[in-house]
Design an enzyme around this catalytic site. Structure first.
Site, PDB file in Angstrom:
ATOM      1  N   HIS A  97       1.114  -0.936   0.560  1.00 11.47           N
ATOM      2  CA  HIS A  97      -0.384   0.245  -0.167  1.00 11.47           C
ATOM      3  C   HIS A  97       0.714   0.900   0.237  1.00 11.47           C
ATOM      4  CE1 HIS A  97      -3.366   2.688   1.284  1.00 11.47           C
ATOM      5  NE2 HIS A  97      -4.247   2.082   1.041  1.00 11.47           N
ATOM      6  N   ASP A 109      -7.776  -4.852  -0.472  1.00 15.22           N
ATOM      7  CA  ASP A 109      -8.886  -5.555  -1.253  1.00 15.22           C
ATOM      8  C   ASP A 109      -8.599  -7.778  -1.382  1.00 15.22           C
ATOM      9  OD1 ASP A 109      -9.835  -3.628  -1.964  1.00 15.22           O
ATOM     10  OD2 ASP A 109      -8.404  -2.785  -3.050  1.00 15.22           O
TER      11      ASP A 109
END
Ligand code: ACO
Length: 455
Positions: A314, A372
């Site tokens: 991320h 996700d």
């Protein structure tokens, strides 16, 4: 939590080593997080630009909506930890919080929910837009088109400088997104559109409009409703991510809000952003067997291979993504309730997570599973086809986009977004008439567009 302090001004000095000139810049402090050097006049005074591709060190605006501490894995909406909201709140309450800055009273919440429900239907004329797409169209392509088309329906009566009309635009888009998302899916499978039901909650309606058939009763499963509501909460906002920044940039020119949200949807679609949940599932299916995991881990580490482990890493979180932890738990709850605990894909995902978390490459680079990674598994178990995953993300994120758009329009410091560049192209040169230009030899497309060579 510490009481909100007014921003204090300190200073930060930048030195031009070529001339010894010192530039004393104001340092802006927020309520939390690192301070920012105010360089608004820097080019004007120093004659140099700052260079920051991907904006990794640039605060593009002041915002009071969401706070992230990527090192500590903290995510707050309007000061409230995401874990508390996911556990105790519901999506409508979170929408109110993001838009208004405070949690609603019971009466305020009732009124808000009622107002949102009032706008869930689509203009009958808008239905024709769906029919213009091929049945094989990706639902995100349909979303970009249909949401963009909303601007044609609400343009003349949307004065973005009138707070009441801004609010009406915000309610309309939040209310219509589940209807558009569900219809985008139904169109691709040839099912008739079903109208929203006002006795259902936001998440219930989304399930109902996606999965029901007109000839049968449909009772949304409370476990799935709770899980979907939680997914919407977790995706509701994430400060200045790519799609939100896109909405802000598009909106900074004063553009129609529905067109700006369509731009945000386009940005979200990419596999490095919202498209990752779909990419995770595709990757898990491609791996197919636990024994093949080492092969894929090796590919992810190979610099000559563009493959990346989807759902890992991320831009901001350099420790565990707090949303991933909540989603991991939700994933188990949903699979348990549906009797799918032995789902081979989940087993594969857990093994992949275990191996990646121990691998030096991933540990060194702080590449943890992101939200996700688990969302795809939950949504698949709930019956959503892979192509709908990013659509659901877009539905949840709409309130964040709208809250940022509203914040930007009402901020007196807002200017049209216009980044500068470091020009590395040709210097000024003379135009050569066509007949005098020498033949360059074999000119391949890859010379212009990059890539591995002519194919
Ligand atoms: N698999 C393998 N290697 C990776 C991965 C990954 N998923 N992510 C990052 N790396 C490596 C990079 O190759 C780089 O290695 P290097 O230092 O040896 O060159 C290092 O880790 C740092 O990566 P960056 O690309 O600089 O990190 P950045 O912050 O720009 O990228 C991103 C973040 C885009 C999310 C990236 O981690 C990625 O592509 N992940 C997979 C896609 C994904 O899951 N996206 C969802 C994001 S969450 C969301 O949108 C809700």
């Amino acid at each position: 939590m510490a009481e909100k302090q007014p921003p204090q001004s300190e200073h930060f000095t930048l030195i031009d080593e070529r001339t010894g000139q010192r530039y004393r810049q104001s340092l802006l402090n927020g309520t939390m997080g690192p301070p920012a050097i105010d360089i608004r006049n820097f080019y004007h005074t120093a004659g140099v630009l700052t260079y920051d591709p991907g904006f990794t060190s640039t605060a593009s605006c002041k915002s009071a909506i969401t706070f992230i501490d990527g090192e500590k894995g903290v995510l707050l909406y309007r000061g409230y930890p995401i874990q508390e909201l996911a556990r105790q709140s519901d999506y409508m309450e979170v929408c109110y919080l993001l838009l208004y800055g405070e949690l609603p009273s019971p009466a305020e919440k009732d009124e808000f929910v009622r107002d949102i429900k009032h706008h869930t239907l689509l203009h009958d004329q808008l239905m024709h837009f769906f029919r213009g797409f091929t049945r094989s169209a990706h639902p995100m392509a349909i979303m970009v088109g249909v949401v963009g088309a909303l601007s044609a329906f609400y343009h003349e009566d949307t004065d973005i400088y009138d707070p009441e009309q801004r609010m009406l635009a915000a309610y309309r888009i939040i209310a219509k997104m589940p209807t558009i998302g569900a219809y985008a899916y139904r169109y691709t499978i040839g099912r008739p559109f079903v109208y929203p039901r006002n006795d259902f909650s936001y998440a219930e309606n989304l399930l109902y409009m996606t999965f029901s058939v007109p000839s049968e009763d449909y009772e949304p499963d409370p476990v799935l409703v709770k899980a979907l509501d939680r997914i919407l909460i977790l995706h509701a906002d994430h400060e200045q991510n790519a799609s939100t920044s896109t909405v802000r940039l598009a909106g900074s020119s004063g553009a129609n809000p529905f067109a700006c949200i369509a731009a945000g949807i386009a940005s979200l679609w990419g596999p490095a952003h919202g498209g990752a949940n779909e990419a995770v599932l595709k990757m898990l299916m491609e791996i197919g067997d636990k024994r093949r995991i080492p092969q894929y881990i090796a590919r992810a580490k190979d610099k000559d291979d563009p493959f990346r482990l989807m759902g890992f890493g991320h831009r901001v979180y350099k420790s565990y993504d707090p949303r991933a932890e909540i989603m991991r738990q939700t994933c188990y709850e949903v699979l348990e309730a549906l009797g799918l605990r032995d789902d081979p894909l989940l087993e594969l995902a857990m093994e992949l997570e275990r191996i990646a978390l121990q691998d030096e490459y991933f540990v060194e680079r702080k590449l943890y599973p992101n939200v996700d990674f688990y969302t795809g598994i939950v949504l698949r178990a709930m019956g959503f086809p892979t192509r709908m995953f990013t659509v659901l993300f877009a539905i949840g994120r709409t309130v964040g986009w709208v809250a940022h758009w509203k914040e930007m329009i009402s901020d007196p410091e807002t200017k049209i977004g216009r980044p500068r560049q470091l020009y590395v192209g040709a210097e000024k040169r003379e135009y050569v008439p066509l007949e005098k230009r020498p033949s360059p030899g074999k000119r391949t497309w890859s010379r212009f567009w990059g890539g591995g060579g002519e194919k």
